[in-house]
Design a protein around this motif. Structure first.
Motif, PDB file in Angstrom:
ATOM      1  N   MET A 100       0.833  -1.208   0.000  1.00 52.07           N
ATOM      2  CA  MET A 100       0.000   0.000   0.000  1.00 52.07           C
ATOM      3  C   MET A 100       0.868   1.259   0.000  1.00 52.07           C
ATOM      4  O   MET A 100       0.605   2.205  -0.741  1.00 52.07           O
ATOM      5  N   HIS A 101       1.897   1.259   0.840  1.00 47.43           N
ATOM      6  CA  HIS A 101       2.757   2.438   0.930  1.00 47.43           C
ATOM      7  C   HIS A 101       3.523   2.663  -0.365  1.00 47.43           C
ATOM      8  O   HIS A 101       3.651   3.795  -0.845  1.00 47.43           O
ATOM      9  N   ASP A 102       4.036   1.581  -0.942  1.00 47.83           N
ATOM     10  CA  ASP A 102       4.784   1.705  -2.186  1.00 47.83           C
ATOM     11  C   ASP A 102       3.899   2.264  -3.299  1.00 47.83           C
ATOM     12  O   ASP A 102       4.332   3.128  -4.064  1.00 47.83           O
ATOM     13  N   THR A 103       2.663   1.797  -3.375  1.00 44.62           N
ATOM     14  CA  THR A 103       1.726   2.285  -4.400  1.00 44.62           C
ATOM     15  C   THR A 103       1.336   3.731  -4.134  1.00 44.62           C
ATOM     16  O   THR A 103       1.336   4.565  -5.046  1.00 44.62           O
ATOM     17  N   TYR A 104       0.997   4.031  -2.885  1.00 41.23           N
ATOM     18  CA  TYR A 104       0.617   5.399  -2.513  1.00 41.23           C
ATOM     19  C   TYR A 104       1.745   6.371  -2.835  1.00 41.23           C
ATOM     20  O   TYR A 104       1.526   7.445  -3.416  1.00 41.23           O
ATOM     21  N   PHE A 105       2.967   5.999  -2.447  1.00 40.41           N
ATOM     22  CA  PHE A 105       4.100   6.897  -2.649  1.00 40.41           C
ATOM     23  C   PHE A 105       4.352   7.141  -4.125  1.00 40.41           C
ATOM     24  O   PHE A 105       4.584   8.285  -4.536  1.00 40.41           O
ATOM     25  N   TYR A 106       4.324   6.090  -4.932  1.00 43.36           N
ATOM     26  CA  TYR A 106       4.620   6.246  -6.359  1.00 43.36           C
ATOM     27  C   TYR A 106       3.667   7.253  -7.000  1.00 43.36           C
ATOM     28  O   TYR A 106       4.104   8.195  -7.686  1.00 43.36           O
ATOM     29  N   TRP A 107       2.374   7.062  -6.783  1.00 39.68           N
ATOM     30  CA  TRP A 107       1.400   7.931  -7.458  1.00 39.68           C
ATOM     31  C   TRP A 107       1.376   9.339  -6.863  1.00 39.68           C
ATOM     32  O   TRP A 107       1.250  10.320  -7.603  1.00 39.68           O
ATOM     33  N   ALA A 108       1.507   9.464  -5.550  1.00 45.87           N
ATOM     34  CA  ALA A 108       1.578  10.794  -4.935  1.00 45.87           C
ATOM     35  C   ALA A 108       2.828  11.517  -5.417  1.00 45.87           C
ATOM     36  O   ALA A 108       2.788  12.728  -5.700  1.00 45.87           O
ATOM     37  N   GLY A 148      11.822  10.504 -13.650  1.00 44.40           N
ATOM     38  CA  GLY A 148      11.944   9.058 -13.639  1.00 44.40           C
ATOM     39  C   GLY A 148      12.289   8.518 -12.266  1.00 44.40           C
ATOM     40  O   GLY A 148      12.635   9.257 -11.347  1.00 44.40           O
ATOM     41  N   ASN A 149      12.148   7.186 -12.093  1.00 46.46           N
ATOM     42  CA  ASN A 149      12.507   6.511 -10.838  1.00 46.46           C
ATOM     43  C   ASN A 149      11.737   7.098  -9.651  1.00 46.46           C
ATOM     44  O   ASN A 149      12.317   7.625  -8.709  1.00 46.46           O
ATOM     45  N   TYR A 150      10.416   6.971  -9.690  1.00 52.49           N
ATOM     46  CA  TYR A 150       9.559   7.579  -8.675  1.00 52.49           C
ATOM     47  C   TYR A 150       9.251   6.656  -7.501  1.00 52.49           C
ATOM     48  O   TYR A 150       8.601   7.071  -6.549  1.00 52.49           O
ATOM     49  N   GLY A 151       9.690   5.395  -7.543  1.00 53.57           N
ATOM     50  CA  GLY A 151       9.319   4.420  -6.532  1.00 53.57           C
ATOM     51  C   GLY A 151       9.952   4.652  -5.171  1.00 53.57           C
ATOM     52  O   GLY A 151      10.901   5.424  -5.023  1.00 53.57           O
ATOM     53  N   LEU A 152       9.438   3.924  -4.192  1.00 54.91           N
ATOM     54  CA  LEU A 152       9.942   4.020  -2.819  1.00 54.91           C
ATOM     55  C   LEU A 152      10.705   2.756  -2.441  1.00 54.91           C
ATOM     56  O   LEU A 152      11.922   2.787  -2.265  1.00 54.91           O
TER      57      LEU A 152
END
Length: 263
Positions: free
Chosen positions: A118-126, A232-236
């Motif tokens: 959940m955090h990884d998905t939330y962080f990427y899109w935010a 680019g490279n937006y992931g957590l």
């Protein structure tokens, strides 16, 4: 009026509880970022300098800026649980539970995986949204003042970005059952990985970025590129969304191996 009154009618000792939460969040930030900084930037700086992702070091003013904004972030982070967990008008509507084995140990451990995804998905899109030109300078620019980040940059956010970042806590406590220990342990892990992402050195071994598992995991090289190039490279924690959405930099694998060749 009654609803407004309830919103601000906290339990006794709220200030003391706020200070406890403030200390908890602040201590893990200063402990983790401080340990990374002491090891890589002070004690073993001479021996590790030639292995740094970006050869140059931040200046003293950069460190002070990162620490200063991080302090503001910690103050805001600590306020959110007070308005939710310590608020009798809100707490009953959360999914927090008290007993460690309240939903069984299988769920207890599974919840960490849910929180991670959940955090990884939330962080990427935010994160991607905060890079939109119309809001970048108002929300995310402060964090990108660190084009060559240090571990102190982990929480170096503009107050508006800090509010965005606290959204994951709100999401957790209103969607999935979570115990207080979930919150403490998960966010301790989070700051460890966050500070590593801003470390300035790569800890994973050569070839990791192309391995069957490593290709999905975010690295310090990946996030350092994001700070250096702003795109680019937006992931957590993971590179899943970057790969699926085509936002992983094409030169990432080359950059990773170039850094590891120094070692």
């Amino acid at each position: 009026m009654n609803s407004i009154f309830l919103l601000v009618k906290f339990k006794p000792m709220t200030v003391e509880k706020y200070l406890q939460i403030l200390f908890s969040i602040g201590s893990r930030y200063y402990l983790v970022a401080g340990a990374y900084f002491l090891i890589f930037y002070v004690l073993f700086k001479k021996g590790l300098s030639n292995k740094k992702i970006q050869a140059a070091y931040p200046k003293l003013n950069d460190y002070l800026r990162e620490i200063g904004y991080s302090l503001g972030t910690i103050i805001l982070f600590a306020a959110v649980p007070i308005f939710i967990v310590q608020n009798p008008a809100v707490r009953p509507y959360t999914t927090l539970y008290d007993r460690m084995d309240g939903l069984g140990w299988a769920y207890y451990w599974f919840a960490y995986l849910l929180m991670f995804l959940m955090h990884d998905t939330y962080f990427y899109w935010a994160h991607r949204i905060m890079h939109h030109p119309s809001i970048f300078k108002w929300v995310h620019k402060v964090h990108h003042l660190s084009t060559n980040p240090s571990p102190w940059a982990a929480y170096a956010f503009h107050p508006l970005e800090s509010i965005v970042e606290t959204g994951i806590f709100v999401l957790f406590v209103f969607t999935i059952p979570v115990h207080q220990s979930h919150i403490y342990l998960f966010f301790f892990f989070s700051i460890i990985y966050n500070a590593y992402g801003h470390l300035g050195w790569e800890l994973y071994p050569a070839g990791f970025s192309k391995s069957w598992i490593g290709k999905w995991i975010n690295t310090s090289v990946s996030h350092n590129q994001h700070h250096k190039y702003f795109k680019g490279n937006y992931g957590l924690y993971l590179l899943f969304w970057d790969r699926v959405m085509g936002t992983l930099r094409e030169d990432y694998d080359t950059a990773f191996e170039k850094v590891k060749q120094k070692q």
